[in-house]
Write a protein that holds these residues in place. Structure first.
Motif, PDB file in Angstrom:
ATOM      1  N   THR A  33       0.848  -1.520   0.341  1.00 34.77           N
ATOM      2  CA  THR A  33       0.248  -0.109   0.002  1.00 34.77           C
ATOM      3  C   THR A  33       0.750   1.440  -0.203  1.00 34.77           C
ATOM      4  OG1 THR A  33       0.219  -0.125   2.935  1.00 34.77           O
ATOM      5  CG2 THR A  33      -2.120  -0.837   1.241  1.00 34.77           C
ATOM      6  N   THR A  34       0.061   2.617  -0.225  1.00 31.37           N
ATOM      7  CA  THR A  34       1.167   3.414  -0.838  1.00 31.37           C
ATOM      8  C   THR A  34       0.245   4.396   0.863  1.00 31.37           C
ATOM      9  OG1 THR A  34       0.136   3.675  -2.605  1.00 31.37           O
ATOM     10  CG2 THR A  34       1.005   5.690  -1.540  1.00 31.37           C
ATOM     11  N   PRO A  35       1.440   4.274   1.426  1.00 35.09           N
ATOM     12  CA  PRO A  35       1.993   5.089   2.785  1.00 35.09           C
ATOM     13  C   PRO A  35       1.234   6.468   3.075  1.00 35.09           C
ATOM     14  CG  PRO A  35       4.072   5.099   2.508  1.00 35.09           C
ATOM     15  CD  PRO A  35       3.260   4.174   1.293  1.00 35.09           C
ATOM     16  N   THR A  36       0.758   7.088   4.129  1.00 30.33           N
ATOM     17  CA  THR A  36       0.371   8.372   3.536  1.00 30.33           C
ATOM     18  C   THR A  36       0.736   8.583   4.754  1.00 30.33           C
ATOM     19  OG1 THR A  36      -2.251   7.448   3.505  1.00 30.33           O
ATOM     20  CG2 THR A  36      -2.133   9.850   4.376  1.00 30.33           C
ATOM     21  N   VAL A  37       1.224  10.715   4.221  1.00 29.11           N
ATOM     22  CA  VAL A  37       1.775  11.115   5.325  1.00 29.11           C
ATOM     23  C   VAL A  37       0.847  12.407   5.723  1.00 29.11           C
ATOM     24  CG1 VAL A  37       4.845  12.590   5.874  1.00 29.11           C
ATOM     25  CG2 VAL A  37       4.531  10.215   4.888  1.00 29.11           C
ATOM     26  N   LEU A  38       1.198  12.912   6.887  1.00 29.57           N
ATOM     27  CA  LEU A  38       0.287  14.226   7.225  1.00 29.57           C
ATOM     28  C   LEU A  38       1.668  15.082   7.844  1.00 29.57           C
ATOM     29  CD1 LEU A  38      -2.172  15.475   7.997  1.00 29.57           C
ATOM     30  CD2 LEU A  38      -2.294  14.452   9.600  1.00 29.57           C
ATOM     31  N   PHE A  39       1.559  16.231   6.748  1.00 32.49           N
ATOM     32  CA  PHE A  39       1.855  17.297   7.771  1.00 32.49           C
ATOM     33  C   PHE A  39       1.791  18.068   8.262  1.00 32.49           C
ATOM     34  CE2 PHE A  39       4.134  15.632   4.196  1.00 32.49           C
ATOM     35  CZ  PHE A  39       6.332  15.267   4.677  1.00 32.49           C
ATOM     36  N   ILE A  40       1.673  18.621  10.130  1.00 37.99           N
ATOM     37  CA  ILE A  40       1.273  19.686  10.593  1.00 37.99           C
ATOM     38  C   ILE A  40       2.389  20.478  11.098  1.00 37.99           C
ATOM     39  CG2 ILE A  40      -0.526  19.531  12.259  1.00 37.99           C
ATOM     40  CD1 ILE A  40      -0.288  16.973  12.498  1.00 37.99           C
ATOM     41  N   ARG A  57       4.762   7.421  -4.924  1.00 32.93           N
ATOM     42  CA  ARG A  57       5.034   6.057  -4.172  1.00 32.93           C
ATOM     43  C   ARG A  57       4.843   6.963  -2.610  1.00 32.93           C
ATOM     44  NH1 ARG A  57       9.725   7.464  -7.039  1.00 32.93           N
ATOM     45  NH2 ARG A  57      10.677   8.380  -5.704  1.00 32.93           N
ATOM     46  N   VAL A  58       4.183   7.385  -2.081  1.00 28.34           N
ATOM     47  CA  VAL A  58       3.926   8.436  -1.223  1.00 28.34           C
ATOM     48  C   VAL A  58       1.940   9.529  -1.496  1.00 28.34           C
ATOM     49  CG1 VAL A  58       4.207   9.485   0.660  1.00 28.34           C
ATOM     50  CG2 VAL A  58       5.673   7.922   0.103  1.00 28.34           C
ATOM     51  N   HIS A  59       1.658   8.795  -0.661  1.00 24.96           N
ATOM     52  CA  HIS A  59       0.024   9.642  -0.332  1.00 24.96           C
ATOM     53  C   HIS A  59       0.655  10.774   0.604  1.00 24.96           C
ATOM     54  CE1 HIS A  59      -3.405  11.540  -0.639  1.00 24.96           C
ATOM     55  NE2 HIS A  59      -4.244  11.974   0.912  1.00 24.96           N
ATOM     56  N   SER A  60       0.722  12.062   0.751  1.00 28.85           N
ATOM     57  CA  SER A  60       0.748  13.743   1.228  1.00 28.85           C
ATOM     58  C   SER A  60      -0.512  14.264   1.529  1.00 28.85           C
ATOM     59  CB  SER A  60       2.203  14.567   1.233  1.00 28.85           C
ATOM     60  OG  SER A  60       2.103  15.140  -0.028  1.00 28.85           O
ATOM     61  N   THR A  61      -0.582  15.063   2.782  1.00 27.09           N
ATOM     62  CA  THR A  61      -1.703  15.915   3.077  1.00 27.09           C
ATOM     63  C   THR A  61      -1.084  16.035   4.151  1.00 27.09           C
ATOM     64  OG1 THR A  61      -3.927  15.996   3.902  1.00 27.09           O
ATOM     65  CG2 THR A  61      -2.424  14.149   4.603  1.00 27.09           C
ATOM     66  N   SER A  62      -1.351  18.126   4.406  1.00 27.42           N
ATOM     67  CA  SER A  62      -1.205  18.886   5.143  1.00 27.42           C
ATOM     68  C   SER A  62      -2.360  19.040   5.977  1.00 27.42           C
ATOM     69  CB  SER A  62      -0.409  19.610   5.287  1.00 27.42           C
ATOM     70  OG  SER A  62      -1.119  20.587   4.216  1.00 27.42           O
ATOM     71  N   VAL A 106      -6.533  20.825  10.778  1.00 28.43           N
ATOM     72  CA  VAL A 106      -6.376  18.914  10.506  1.00 28.43           C
ATOM     73  C   VAL A 106      -7.069  18.125  11.774  1.00 28.43           C
ATOM     74  CG1 VAL A 106      -4.196  19.090  12.593  1.00 28.43           C
ATOM     75  CG2 VAL A 106      -3.997  17.274  11.051  1.00 28.43           C
ATOM     76  N   THR A 107      -7.334  17.130  11.281  1.00 27.23           N
ATOM     77  CA  THR A 107      -9.044  16.441  12.545  1.00 27.23           C
ATOM     78  C   THR A 107      -8.290  15.409  12.827  1.00 27.23           C
ATOM     79  OG1 THR A 107      -8.797  14.938  10.409  1.00 27.23           O
ATOM     80  CG2 THR A 107      -9.944  17.038  10.753  1.00 27.23           C
ATOM     81  N   ALA A 108      -8.928  14.560  14.495  1.00 21.94           N
ATOM     82  CA  ALA A 108      -8.556  13.183  14.946  1.00 21.94           C
ATOM     83  C   ALA A 108      -8.431  12.625  13.869  1.00 21.94           C
ATOM     84  CB  ALA A 108      -9.372  13.426  15.946  1.00 21.94           C
ATOM     85  N   GLU A 109      -9.530  12.386  12.853  1.00 27.73           N
ATOM     86  CA  GLU A 109      -9.579  11.670  11.851  1.00 27.73           C
ATOM     87  C   GLU A 109      -8.067  11.004  10.942  1.00 27.73           C
ATOM     88  OE1 GLU A 109     -11.755   9.437   7.247  1.00 27.73           O
ATOM     89  OE2 GLU A 109     -11.921  11.264   9.514  1.00 27.73           O
ATOM     90  N   ASP A 110      -7.228  12.521  10.941  1.00 27.31           N
ATOM     91  CA  ASP A 110      -6.334  12.591   9.808  1.00 27.31           C
ATOM     92  C   ASP A 110      -5.209  11.523  10.938  1.00 27.31           C
ATOM     93  OD1 ASP A 110      -7.284  14.058   7.680  1.00 27.31           O
ATOM     94  OD2 ASP A 110      -7.048  16.127   8.986  1.00 27.31           O
ATOM     95  N   LEU A 111      -4.858  12.198  11.724  1.00 31.24           N
ATOM     96  CA  LEU A 111      -4.285  11.578  12.991  1.00 31.24           C
ATOM     97  C   LEU A 111      -4.176  10.315  12.753  1.00 31.24           C
ATOM     98  CD1 LEU A 111      -4.390  14.553  15.580  1.00 31.24           C
ATOM     99  CD2 LEU A 111      -2.915  14.043  13.466  1.00 31.24           C
ATOM    100  N   ALA A 112      -5.234   9.512  13.230  1.00 32.47           N
ATOM    101  CA  ALA A 112      -5.710   8.012  13.201  1.00 32.47           C
ATOM    102  C   ALA A 112      -5.669   7.201  11.718  1.00 32.47           C
ATOM    103  CB  ALA A 112      -7.177   8.035  13.348  1.00 32.47           C
TER     104      ALA A 112
END
Length: 131
Positions: free
Chosen positions: A2-9, A31-36, A68-74
């Protein structure tokens, strides 16, 4: 695999976390899914940050900072906090990576360029580790 998800805060999701997410998209090439997100989002991306990303042909014209949401962190595999001691809306369930970059809120593009390059170097190391 799977493609890892990286969250930047960061605080306002206008500078540091935008750099992290956009640079990860740029170097990872899918190769990586990113969000912020931010804990207190600004109304718009920092113009100096947008200008330095535009120098790399990264378009941020449609970007709107968000909370950023609790769902993002989870759901993120990796959470990168771009400054210490952020008051997050919930627990981090994935790996937590903590970086410390200054707030570019009052910088011009010349001042932000060095931080862009430092964030890019950190992002490249993280992306290589996640392969």
């Amino acid at each position: 695999m799977t493609t890892p998800t990286v969250l930047f805060i960061c605080t306002h999701n206008a500078g540091r976390s935008q750099l992290g997410a956009h640079l990860m998209d740029h170097v990872a090439e899918g190769r990586v899914h990113s969000t912020s997100g931010g804990v207190a989002p600004a109304d718009a991306i920092n113009p100096a940050i947008a200008a330095t990303l535009a120098e790399l042909s990264i378009d941020t014209t449609s970007v709107v900072p968000r909370a950023v949401t609790a769902e993002d962190l989870a759901t993120a595999d990796v959470v990168v906090t771009m400054k210490p001691n952020l008051d997050l809306p919930g627990p981090i369930h994935g790996e937590h990576v903590q970086w410390s970059f200054p707030d570019p809120a009052n910088w011009d593009a010349d001042g932000a360029r060095g931080m862009r390059d430092a964030v890019r170097a950190a992002v490249e190391k993280l992306e290589q580790r996640l392969r």
